[in-house]
Design an enzyme around this catalytic site. Structure first.
Site, PDB file in Angstrom:
ATOM      1  N   PHE A 132      64.459 -34.263  64.681  1.00 32.39           N
ATOM      2  CA  PHE A 132      64.325 -35.599  65.273  1.00 32.39           C
ATOM      3  C   PHE A 132      62.932 -35.745  65.884  1.00 32.39           C
ATOM      4  CE2 PHE A 132      64.548 -38.859  68.488  1.00 32.39           C
ATOM      5  CZ  PHE A 132      65.185 -39.887  67.802  1.00 32.39           C
ATOM      6  N   LYS A 147      60.082 -34.096  65.345  1.00 33.00           N
ATOM      7  CA  LYS A 147      59.427 -33.125  64.475  1.00 33.00           C
ATOM      8  C   LYS A 147      58.035 -32.745  64.951  1.00 33.00           C
ATOM      9  CE  LYS A 147      61.584 -34.117  59.970  1.00 33.00           C
ATOM     10  NZ  LYS A 147      61.928 -32.923  59.188  1.00 33.00           N
ATOM     11  N   ASN A 189      68.903 -36.448  53.838  1.00 31.26           N
ATOM     12  CA  ASN A 189      67.453 -36.508  54.002  1.00 31.26           C
ATOM     13  C   ASN A 189      66.788 -35.474  53.114  1.00 31.26           C
ATOM     14  OD1 ASN A 189      65.645 -34.378  55.615  1.00 31.26           O
ATOM     15  ND2 ASN A 189      67.758 -34.159  56.330  1.00 31.26           N
ATOM     16  N   ARG A 190      65.623 -35.859  52.608  1.00 26.38           N
ATOM     17  CA  ARG A 190      64.779 -34.897  51.895  1.00 26.38           C
ATOM     18  C   ARG A 190      63.330 -35.080  52.356  1.00 26.38           C
ATOM     19  NH1 ARG A 190      66.416 -38.172  47.338  1.00 26.38           N
ATOM     20  NH2 ARG A 190      64.862 -39.764  46.836  1.00 26.38           N
ATOM     21  N   GLY A 205      61.370 -32.932  53.610  1.00 28.48           N
ATOM     22  CA  GLY A 205      60.500 -31.858  53.110  1.00 28.48           C
ATOM     23  C   GLY A 205      59.420 -31.477  54.104  1.00 28.48           C
ATOM     24  N   PHE A 206      59.811 -31.406  55.394  1.00 25.96           N
ATOM     25  CA  PHE A 206      58.878 -30.998  56.463  1.00 25.96           C
ATOM     26  C   PHE A 206      57.611 -31.851  56.501  1.00 25.96           C
ATOM     27  CE2 PHE A 206      60.421 -26.273  56.236  1.00 25.96           C
ATOM     28  CZ  PHE A 206      61.584 -26.632  56.881  1.00 25.96           C
ATOM     29  N   ASN A 242      61.266 -25.040  66.399  1.00 35.39           N
ATOM     30  CA  ASN A 242      61.767 -24.687  65.071  1.00 35.39           C
ATOM     31  C   ASN A 242      60.578 -24.513  64.125  1.00 35.39           C
ATOM     32  OD1 ASN A 242      62.636 -25.329  62.253  1.00 35.39           O
ATOM     33  ND2 ASN A 242      64.663 -25.495  63.207  1.00 35.39           N
ATOM     34  N   SER A 275      66.258 -25.049  55.283  1.00 35.70           N
ATOM     35  CA  SER A 275      66.115 -26.427  54.829  1.00 35.70           C
ATOM     36  C   SER A 275      66.174 -26.472  53.308  1.00 35.70           C
ATOM     37  CB  SER A 275      64.788 -27.007  55.298  1.00 35.70           C
ATOM     38  OG  SER A 275      64.510 -28.175  54.549  1.00 35.70           O
ATOM     39  N   ASN A 277      64.980 -28.700  51.458  1.00 38.38           N
ATOM     40  CA  ASN A 277      63.958 -29.584  50.903  1.00 38.38           C
ATOM     41  C   ASN A 277      62.590 -28.946  50.709  1.00 38.38           C
ATOM     42  OD1 ASN A 277      65.807 -31.791  50.876  1.00 38.38           O
ATOM     43  ND2 ASN A 277      65.594 -31.857  53.097  1.00 38.38           N
ATOM     44  N   THR A 278      62.495 -27.650  50.945  1.00 41.51           N
ATOM     45  CA  THR A 278      61.266 -26.921  50.645  1.00 41.51           C
ATOM     46  C   THR A 278      61.611 -25.894  49.571  1.00 41.51           C
ATOM     47  OG1 THR A 278      60.306 -27.255  52.828  1.00 41.51           O
ATOM     48  CG2 THR A 278      59.510 -25.346  51.600  1.00 41.51           C
ATOM     49  N   LYS A 291      68.220 -19.983  61.822  1.00 36.93           N
ATOM     50  CA  LYS A 291      69.064 -21.117  61.421  1.00 36.93           C
ATOM     51  C   LYS A 291      69.430 -20.969  59.959  1.00 36.93           C
ATOM     52  CE  LYS A 291      69.287 -26.141  61.579  1.00 36.93           C
ATOM     53  NZ  LYS A 291      68.659 -27.336  62.164  1.00 36.93           N
ATOM     54  N   SER A 334      74.991 -24.956  61.461  1.00 42.89           N
ATOM     55  CA  SER A 334      74.174 -24.683  60.318  1.00 42.89           C
ATOM     56  C   SER A 334      73.165 -25.805  60.094  1.00 42.89           C
ATOM     57  CB  SER A 334      75.070 -24.619  59.061  1.00 42.89           C
ATOM     58  OG  SER A 334      75.549 -25.928  58.753  1.00 42.89           O
ATOM     59  N   ASN A 335      72.363 -25.608  59.054  1.00 44.06           N
ATOM     60  CA  ASN A 335      71.487 -26.679  58.567  1.00 44.06           C
ATOM     61  C   ASN A 335      72.318 -27.634  57.686  1.00 44.06           C
ATOM     62  OD1 ASN A 335      69.053 -28.088  57.798  1.00 44.06           O
ATOM     63  ND2 ASN A 335      67.947 -26.205  58.260  1.00 44.06           N
TER      64      ASN A 335
HETATM   65  C1  FMN Z   1      66.683 -36.718  59.163  1.00 40.47           C
HETATM   66  C2  FMN Z   1      66.929 -35.278  59.414  1.00 40.47           C
HETATM   67  C3  FMN Z   1      65.863 -34.392  59.518  1.00 40.47           C
HETATM   68  C4  FMN Z   1      66.079 -33.033  59.763  1.00 40.47           C
HETATM   69  N1  FMN Z   1      65.003 -32.194  59.885  1.00 40.47           N
HETATM   70  C5  FMN Z   1      65.210 -30.874  60.163  1.00 40.47           C
HETATM   71  C6  FMN Z   1      64.115 -29.987  60.357  1.00 40.47           C
HETATM   72  O1  FMN Z   1      62.943 -30.372  60.311  1.00 40.47           O
HETATM   73  N2  FMN Z   1      64.396 -28.684  60.614  1.00 40.47           N
HETATM   74  C7  FMN Z   1      65.677 -28.206  60.706  1.00 40.47           C
HETATM   75  O2  FMN Z   1      65.879 -27.008  60.958  1.00 40.47           O
HETATM   76  N3  FMN Z   1      66.740 -29.031  60.566  1.00 40.47           N
HETATM   77  C8  FMN Z   1      66.538 -30.340  60.297  1.00 40.47           C
HETATM   78  N4  FMN Z   1      67.623 -31.184  60.147  1.00 40.47           N
HETATM   79  C9  FMN Z   1      68.994 -30.636  60.252  1.00 40.47           C
HETATM   80  C10 FMN Z   1      69.595 -30.828  61.640  1.00 40.47           C
HETATM   81  O3  FMN Z   1      68.842 -30.134  62.592  1.00 40.47           O
HETATM   82  C11 FMN Z   1      71.065 -30.350  61.672  1.00 40.47           C
HETATM   83  O4  FMN Z   1      71.093 -28.971  61.378  1.00 40.47           O
HETATM   84  C12 FMN Z   1      71.953 -31.088  60.698  1.00 40.47           C
HETATM   85  O5  FMN Z   1      71.605 -32.447  60.629  1.00 40.47           O
HETATM   86  C13 FMN Z   1      73.438 -30.976  61.043  1.00 40.47           C
HETATM   87  O6  FMN Z   1      73.759 -31.602  62.270  1.00 40.47           O
HETATM   88  P1  FMN Z   1      74.422 -33.085  62.350  1.00 40.47           P
HETATM   89  O7  FMN Z   1      75.576 -33.093  61.397  1.00 40.47           O
HETATM   90  O8  FMN Z   1      74.810 -33.255  63.776  1.00 40.47           O
HETATM   91  O9  FMN Z   1      73.369 -34.018  61.933  1.00 40.47           O
HETATM   92  C14 FMN Z   1      67.414 -32.548  59.902  1.00 40.47           C
HETATM   93  C15 FMN Z   1      68.482 -33.445  59.804  1.00 40.47           C
HETATM   94  C16 FMN Z   1      68.264 -34.788  59.572  1.00 40.47           C
HETATM   95  C17 FMN Z   1      69.445 -35.719  59.474  1.00 40.47           C
END
Ligand code: FMN
Length: 347
Positions: free
Chosen positions: A62, A64, A109-110, A112-113, A137, A171, A173-174, A209, A237-238
């Protein structure tokens, strides 16, 4: 204007614009704490030298670029995970890369950092106050030559201003990142951070993670390995690349990681299995689909010491923190429990 209104308006806008705007709003306007008049004493914990006033933190992705974590802390989260940060700036994937599935209370979401890079991130992390626990992170650049160097380069610069590190190998997306979720690939990253920590004389908790898409065999091997490592815990988890629970939705076939309600059960089951392996020897952070006190209670009972949310925060706004805590308190009262530690790992 109330949080409810702002959230409703944001959810009418295209998703990435809404996200960028929410960061701008947080940067511009003073925030009101949603915990006002809420007694959280039975929900507070002190873990690994960190104080958590209640169990709910904001998951990574969120904030980032570490731009609004002080405001997010003031809003009422007990801890925040900023990032993922990559050493070099990178745009991430082309837009569109963020999709709402409101009927399923889910997001794909994708990104991709997308990252403004380490030096921008570091400047912000130093500048703002830490109003609660702030973890960082760590991610890697898409085109990095040596993934381990990426993690260590960021760790070296950020260690002074981070309360904990998360090594993110999960993630979707990488390309290739999730294939690093095995002992031989993780070990040099953990050892490298341990070396930095020793040299800089700052003890720093390390979390790993993980992805919910591993096979049970991979997951077991990983958990047994992590148990022997100098780390603090695991975040479970992720997002998932599975599409169970969103079949038929307009965006179900979009590539990326699925989060929110459909991720809840698989991530809680994974948490429960891993808790059985590591029992109380590693801290566990439960993340995935939490949107109510009941969801939070289930993750705590499955073995989570702390919880993180993301998707529920998008759909419901800041008040969701208060809602979850109030419901959690009433579930504890129903079961005659006064302290959160009595809930953790009970079933
Ligand atoms: C838009 C978006 C961007 C995310 N970006 C990252 C990220 O940069 N790094 C990461 O470890 N997880 C990222 N996540 C994963 C979340 O940290 C979390 O692990 C995941 O959304 C599950 O939790 P939730 O069901 O409460 O959303 C992202 C999730 C969303 C929806």
């Amino acid at each position: 204007v109330t949080y409810k209104c702002v959230t409703a308006i944001l959810n009418q806008l295209p998703p990435e614009i809404a996200h960028d705007l929410s960061i701008k709003l947080l940067r511009t306007f003073p925030v009101k704490n949603v915990l006002a008049n809420l007694d959280v004493s039975g929900l507070s914990q002190s873990l690994m030298g960190m104080d958590f006033i209640h169990p709910i933190g904001l998951a990574a992705g969120f904030d980032k670029q570490a731009e609004v974590f002080d405001q997010l802390g003031k809003l009422g989260f007990s801890f925040l995970e900023v990032g993922s940060v990559t050493p070099k700036p990178q745009f991430g994937n082309p837009r569109p890369r963020l999709f709402r599935l409101p009927k399923q209370q889910a997001i794909i979401n994708r990104y991709g950092f997308n990252s403004k890079g380490l030096s921008y991130f570091a400047k912000h992390l130093q500048k703002y106050q830490h109003t609660c626990v702030v973890g960082v992170n760590l991610g890697k650049n898409k085109d990095s030559v040596n993934y381990c160097d990426d993690f260590l380069q960021s760790a070296e610069v950020l260690i002074e201003n981070a309360d904990y590190f998360t090594i993110n190998l999960s993630s979707p997306n990488t390309p290739g990142l999730r294939e690093l979720q095995h002992p031989e690939a993780i070990k040099p990253v953990i050892d490298g951070i341990a070396e930095i920590s020793l040299r800089k004389e700052k003890k720093i908790p390390i979390f790993i993670k993980i992805s919910p898409d591993m096979t049970i065999k991979q997951e077991t091997t990983l958990a047994e390995f992590l148990l022997e490592q100098p780390i603090t815990g695991i975040i479970i988890s992720n997002t998932t690349v599975a599409r169970n629970g969103v079949e038929g939705s307009r965006y179900a076939n979009e590539q990326g990681g699925l989060s929110g309600q459909p991720l809840k059960t698989p991530s809680t089951e994974m948490l429960r299995r891993i808790y059985r392996i590591v029992s109380k020897r590693l801290m566990l952070i439960g993340c995935g689909g939490i949107n109510s006190g009941q969801d939070a209670y289930e993750k705590l009972r499955a073995g989570a010491d702390l919880l993180q949310i993301y998707t529920a925060f998008v759909y419901e706004g800041p008040l969701v923190i208060r809602k979850i805590l109030l419901e959690l308190k009433s579930l504890m009262a129903r079961d005659g429990v006064t302290n959160i530690r009595e809930v953790i790992g009970e079933k």
